[in-house]
Design an enzyme around this catalytic site. Structure first.
Site, PDB file in Angstrom:
ATOM      1  N   LYS A 161       6.413  -2.037   2.006  1.00 43.07           N
ATOM      2  CA  LYS A 161       5.223  -1.447   2.636  1.00 43.07           C
ATOM      3  C   LYS A 161       4.029  -2.376   2.463  1.00 43.07           C
ATOM      4  O   LYS A 161       3.156  -2.154   1.621  1.00 43.07           O
ATOM      5  CB  LYS A 161       4.943  -0.061   2.041  1.00 43.07           C
ATOM      6  N   TYR A 203       0.826  -1.208   0.000  1.00 42.82           N
ATOM      7  CA  TYR A 203       0.000   0.000   0.000  1.00 42.82           C
ATOM      8  C   TYR A 203       0.854   1.249   0.000  1.00 42.82           C
ATOM      9  O   TYR A 203       2.077   1.190   0.204  1.00 42.82           O
ATOM     10  CB  TYR A 203      -0.976  -0.013   1.183  1.00 42.82           C
ATOM     11  N   ARG A 212      -7.750 -20.911  -1.767  1.00 40.04           N
ATOM     12  CA  ARG A 212      -6.675 -20.551  -0.844  1.00 40.04           C
ATOM     13  C   ARG A 212      -5.497 -21.484  -1.076  1.00 40.04           C
ATOM     14  O   ARG A 212      -5.670 -22.711  -1.088  1.00 40.04           O
ATOM     15  CB  ARG A 212      -7.158 -20.659   0.604  1.00 40.04           C
ATOM     16  N   GLU A 241      11.391   2.475  14.677  1.00 37.32           N
ATOM     17  CA  GLU A 241      10.525   3.550  14.162  1.00 37.32           C
ATOM     18  C   GLU A 241       9.225   3.563  14.940  1.00 37.32           C
ATOM     19  O   GLU A 241       9.014   2.739  15.824  1.00 37.32           O
ATOM     20  CB  GLU A 241      10.268   3.360  12.662  1.00 37.32           C
ATOM     21  N   ARG A 289       8.407   4.093  -4.530  1.00 37.29           N
ATOM     22  CA  ARG A 289       8.448   3.098  -3.445  1.00 37.29           C
ATOM     23  C   ARG A 289       7.456   1.965  -3.705  1.00 37.29           C
ATOM     24  O   ARG A 289       7.730   0.800  -3.386  1.00 37.29           O
ATOM     25  CB  ARG A 289       8.160   3.752  -2.087  1.00 37.29           C
TER      26      ARG A 289
END
Ligand code: PDD
Length: 286
Positions: free
Chosen positions: A150, A32, A100, A182, A51
């Protein structure tokens, strides 16, 4: 009622549907980006797009959209939803193979899912919290080893925010081997003397787009920047601290656990960096 973007279509939010077999839903197999909007324009779109490519590459996922078209979609959502200040959330997952399976599906037959939606946040730039500063708690960093990608695996950061909330604080800083990595959804900094100290880029942290811009502006303003690990103890004894992200820009931190920094109000460096960041990034917004 928002208009959202799903797999090539602009549709009302209530009509947007994703399969129960989507790997984003079943396996957090998705990435994301969050891009802020100020004055109806996108802040650092290019950085987020670059990114995104990096995150997709790291997971061997194909991008379902070109950079130019992605910019067009961002702009169209801002227009359709009449956003002056807020954010655009973008998510791309490995798609819905119809069952799945741990094995990645064949990208020739399973298309990625792409979703974008707006978040209207009037007053985002003029956030009152920036004047008071925020309080953080420290928690163990027990996330996986590829925090530079991310991904949408945000359960632990979400738990961290809840731990902070329960402790009467605003956010949490994560600690690994005694060093701050962070914040739950932001990069962390301390200020000692006139020096800005933040962890260097590696797989241990997300390579913040706001971080890159803020460090560039700080250096341009002749401020001293040191990219290195710093301990929780060092942070507790710092003159100032702050965090950066696309949604908070530069946010002063005035307390870490029970340690009050300085006189408990934002110092000189973080508020000045916030000012510079907002001014410069709005100038360059597209
Ligand atoms: N979070 N570190 C983490 C773990 C983050 O989730 C984020 C961003 C950042 C800052 O990156 P940037 O400056 O590119 O926003 C650092 C976004 C805002 C979110 O999850 O909402």
């Amino acid at each position: 009622m928002r208009t959202v973007y799903l797999n090539g279509e602009y549709i009302p939010e209530t009509e947007a549907r994703v399969s129960v077999f989507d790997r984003g839903f079943l396996m957090a197999d998705g990435v994301y980006e969050v891009t802020s909007v100020l004055g109806g324009k996108l802040i650092d779109f290019d950085g987020h797009a670059v990114r995104l490519e990096r995150s997709l590459d790291a997971l061997e996922m194909r991008s379902p959209i070109s950079k130019e078209d992605l910019l067009g979609v961002h702009r169209e959502l801002v227009r359709l939803n009449d956003i002056d200040e807020g954010m655009i959330y973008l998510q791309i997952t490995r798609g819905a193979p119809g069952d799945r399976d741990f094995v990645f599906p064949d990208p020739e037959t399973t298309m990625p899912t792409i979703v974008l939606f707006t978040q209207n946040k009037p007053g985002l730039a003029d956030n009152p919290a920036a004047k008071k500063g925020i309080r953080v708690i420290s928690i163990d960093d027990i996330r996986w080893g590829r925090r530079d990608i991310k991904t949408v695996q945000l359960l632990y950061p979400s738990m961290g925010k809840m731990m902070a909330k329960k402790a009467g604080a605003d956010d949490a800083w994560m600690i690994e081997d005694g060093f701050v990595t962070e914040g739950t959804s932001n990069n962390a900094y301390i200020v000692k003397g006139n020096k800005i100290i933040t962890r260097a880029l590696s797989n241990d942290i997300l390579h913040g787009i706001t971080r890159a811009a803020v460090l560039r502006f700080a250096r341009e303003a002749q401020m001293e920047v040191e990219e290195r690990n710093f301990t929780l103890e060092e942070a507790r004894n710092a003159d100032e601290a702050f965090v950066t992200s696309a949604s908070t820009f530069v946010m002063p931190v005035v307390q870490i656990d029970d340690a009050v920094l300085g006189d408990g109000t934002p110092g000189r460096v973080a508020p000045r960096l916030r000012e510079i960041y907002l001014e410069e990034s709005m100038r360059a917004a597209v």
